[in-house]
Design a protein around this motif. Sequence first.
Motif, short mmCIF file in Angstrom:
data_model
loop_
_atom_site.label_atom_id
_atom_site.label_comp_id
_atom_site.label_asym_id
_atom_site.label_seq_id
_atom_site.Cartn_x
_atom_site.Cartn_y
_atom_site.Cartn_z
N GLN A 329 0.80 -1.27 0.03
CA GLN A 329 -0.04 0.06 0.00
C GLN A 329 1.00 1.26 -0.18
O GLN A 329 1.64 1.34 1.02
N ALA A 330 0.85 1.84 -1.06
CA ALA A 330 1.40 3.49 -0.96
C ALA A 330 0.55 4.44 -0.51
O ALA A 330 -0.49 4.44 -0.99
N ILE A 331 1.24 5.31 0.31
CA ILE A 331 0.61 6.30 0.91
C ILE A 331 1.34 7.67 0.42
O ILE A 331 2.50 7.40 1.14
N THR A 332 0.91 8.51 -0.03
CA THR A 332 1.72 9.64 -0.23
C THR A 332 1.51 10.91 0.48
O THR A 332 0.24 11.42 0.60
N PHE A 333 2.16 11.26 1.43
CA PHE A 333 2.23 12.45 2.23
C PHE A 333 2.66 13.56 1.81
O PHE A 333 2.00 14.93 2.37
N GLY A 334 3.58 13.69 0.96
CA GLY A 334 4.09 15.12 0.58
C GLY A 334 5.06 15.85 1.32
O GLY A 334 5.40 16.90 0.95
N ASN A 335 5.44 15.03 2.44
CA ASN A 335 6.42 15.83 3.30
C ASN A 335 7.29 14.79 4.00
O ASN A 335 6.70 13.81 4.34
N PRO A 336 8.66 14.86 4.19
CA PRO A 336 9.11 13.74 4.85
C PRO A 336 8.78 13.67 6.25
O PRO A 336 9.04 12.48 6.78
N GLU A 337 8.44 14.38 7.08
CA GLU A 337 8.14 14.47 8.56
C GLU A 337 7.01 13.38 8.57
O GLU A 337 6.99 12.34 9.65
N ALA A 338 6.06 13.11 7.57
CA ALA A 338 4.85 12.16 7.80
C ALA A 338 5.28 11.05 7.62
O ALA A 338 4.92 9.96 8.25
N VAL A 339 6.40 10.99 6.55
CA VAL A 339 6.77 9.48 6.03
C VAL A 339 7.70 8.76 7.14
O VAL A 339 7.48 7.77 7.58
N ILE A 340 8.30 9.59 7.77
CA ILE A 340 9.19 9.53 9.22
C ILE A 340 8.10 8.84 10.32
O ILE A 340 8.49 7.93 10.91
N ALA A 341 7.19 9.86 10.60
CA ALA A 341 6.40 9.49 11.68
C ALA A 341 5.49 8.33 11.21
O ALA A 341 5.33 7.46 12.28
N PHE A 342 4.98 8.05 10.12
CA PHE A 342 4.41 6.85 10.17
C PHE A 342 5.27 5.48 10.21
O PHE A 342 4.67 4.30 10.88
N CYS A 343 6.41 5.64 9.77
CA CYS A 343 7.43 4.22 10.04
C CYS A 343 7.66 4.18 11.47
O CYS A 343 7.66 2.97 11.75
N GLN A 344 7.94 5.38 12.17
CA GLN A 344 7.90 5.13 13.46
C GLN A 344 6.91 4.68 14.23
O GLN A 344 6.98 3.88 15.27
N GLY A 345 5.68 4.89 13.77
CA GLY A 345 4.55 4.17 14.31
C GLY A 345 4.40 2.87 14.16
O GLY A 345 4.26 2.06 14.88
N ILE A 346 4.54 2.43 13.00
CA ILE A 346 4.82 1.15 12.55
C ILE A 346 5.87 0.22 13.37
O ILE A 346 5.26 -0.77 13.89
N GLN A 347 7.04 0.76 13.64
CA GLN A 347 7.98 0.11 14.31
C GLN A 347 7.47 0.18 15.73
O GLN A 347 7.95 -0.98 16.39
N SER A 348 7.06 1.05 16.29
CA SER A 348 6.45 0.94 17.62
C SER A 348 5.47 -0.09 18.02
O SER A 348 5.10 -0.62 19.13
N GLY A 349 4.59 -0.53 16.73
CA GLY A 349 3.66 -1.73 16.94
C GLY A 349 4.21 -3.04 16.58
O GLY A 349 3.47 -3.99 16.68
N ALA A 350 5.67 -3.20 16.43
CA ALA A 350 6.29 -4.45 16.10
C ALA A 350 6.31 -5.32 17.57
O ALA A 350 6.60 -4.81 18.67
N PRO A 351 6.64 -6.66 17.37
CA PRO A 351 6.73 -7.48 18.47
C PRO A 351 8.24 -7.60 18.71
O PRO A 351 8.77 -7.92 19.77
#
Length: 434
Positions: A329-351
């Motif tokens: 799933q590609a999601i275009t945010f248009g700014n680097p801060e949102a890309v970084i925040a999204f990935c950090q959120g995914i990481q925080s949900g990892a086992p």
Amino acid sequence: MSKLQELYASMGISSTVYEYGIKILEKLEERFQKIDQTAEYNQLKVIRAMQEAKVSEACLLGTTGYGYNDLGRDTLEQVYAKVFHTEDALVRPQITCGTHALALALMSNLRPGDELLSPVGKPYDTLEEVIGIRPSRGSLAEYGITYRQVDLHPDGSFDFENIRKAINDRTRLVTIQRSKGYQTRPTLSVERIGELIAFVKEIKPDVICMVDNCYGEFVEEREPSDVGADMVVGSLIKNPGGGLAPIGGYIAGTRECVENAACRLTSPGLAKEVGASLGVLKDFYQGFFLAPTVTAAALKGAIFAANLYQPLGFAVVPDSTETRHDIIQAITFGNPEAVIAFCQGIQSGAPVDSHVTPEPWDMPGYDSQVIMAAGAFVSGSSIELSADGPIKPPYAVYFQGGLTWPHAKSGILRSLQALLDKSLVTEQSLITQL
């Protein structure tokens, strides 16, 4: 507040994010049922192949050294060939990743003076150095193999006119990338891949058509090899490994193409006869057995993510209603801060490594910094809940994986929570959708 919602709250998910997710899920029940039907069909396909190949307990044992007469390895390759309906298959832990599998397939079936054609535009970033688009030691270009590319039309359709013009006497192999890579073009369905292969074969019947099948296995009931592909290539730490394979890749196709790949992987004269399976065969078999249902869980996660983010004004590919042909799933945010925040959120949900904060870095094989969230049991496994993206315009993130649907769901909610916490989305925008 239900016990489930209380547990989500204890893991940092606000009531607004939770309720928004519940609202989105209400309209996805029918789509999820269809995904389960496809998973059931593919599950039966795998079981039948294993039974026909007479998989036994002895097949789960590994070999060392040369690996001569490795029953489990040879039987596993029969299983892959049966599932993909091909003459042969090469399934080995010595294939280190998807890029390696693709490079192996290309380098073993192309010769100096041949030309490689991509009729679907730019290949995935790591293949640029394999081909020689970006100069690199050992590339196809260094061996006198040229490359030609025909871009897709802006609407994602094939440019048949220019594909016809591009095919010439030196065109030996056509590479078709099923998934989008770091692009926002549509993923190719098996049906569309079949149409393209038929068109190419009509112009030049002896050309080899190879499909990069990464992220697409078991998403549909058919595979590209069912519609004319001479080779389908992929990674075992994506869909077909089912989250259990610790390494590996596969090439399934014609006997000649597979034999060529085996000769390059090991050596001329040895080919498939050598290559110890060590201790990975049980994971390879069991992962392949689980792959249809694991892929279904990842597919549900991708659809949930699209439906979660599209109403908030973000461009998503595929969109929230399109049929799916891979798990990305590609999601275009248009700014680097949102890309970084999204990935950090995914990481925080990892086992695994949930306490780690991913940051962009200069990753080998890419022309820009890349951020990757991958708190996985198998390092780099993208059938597990993961997200990544290059830090460059249009600043899109690519989400995939989830060994179970509940994990995919919780990870996606945490990604949205991370954007909310950093004021990259507003609570009011969520409330408006409720």
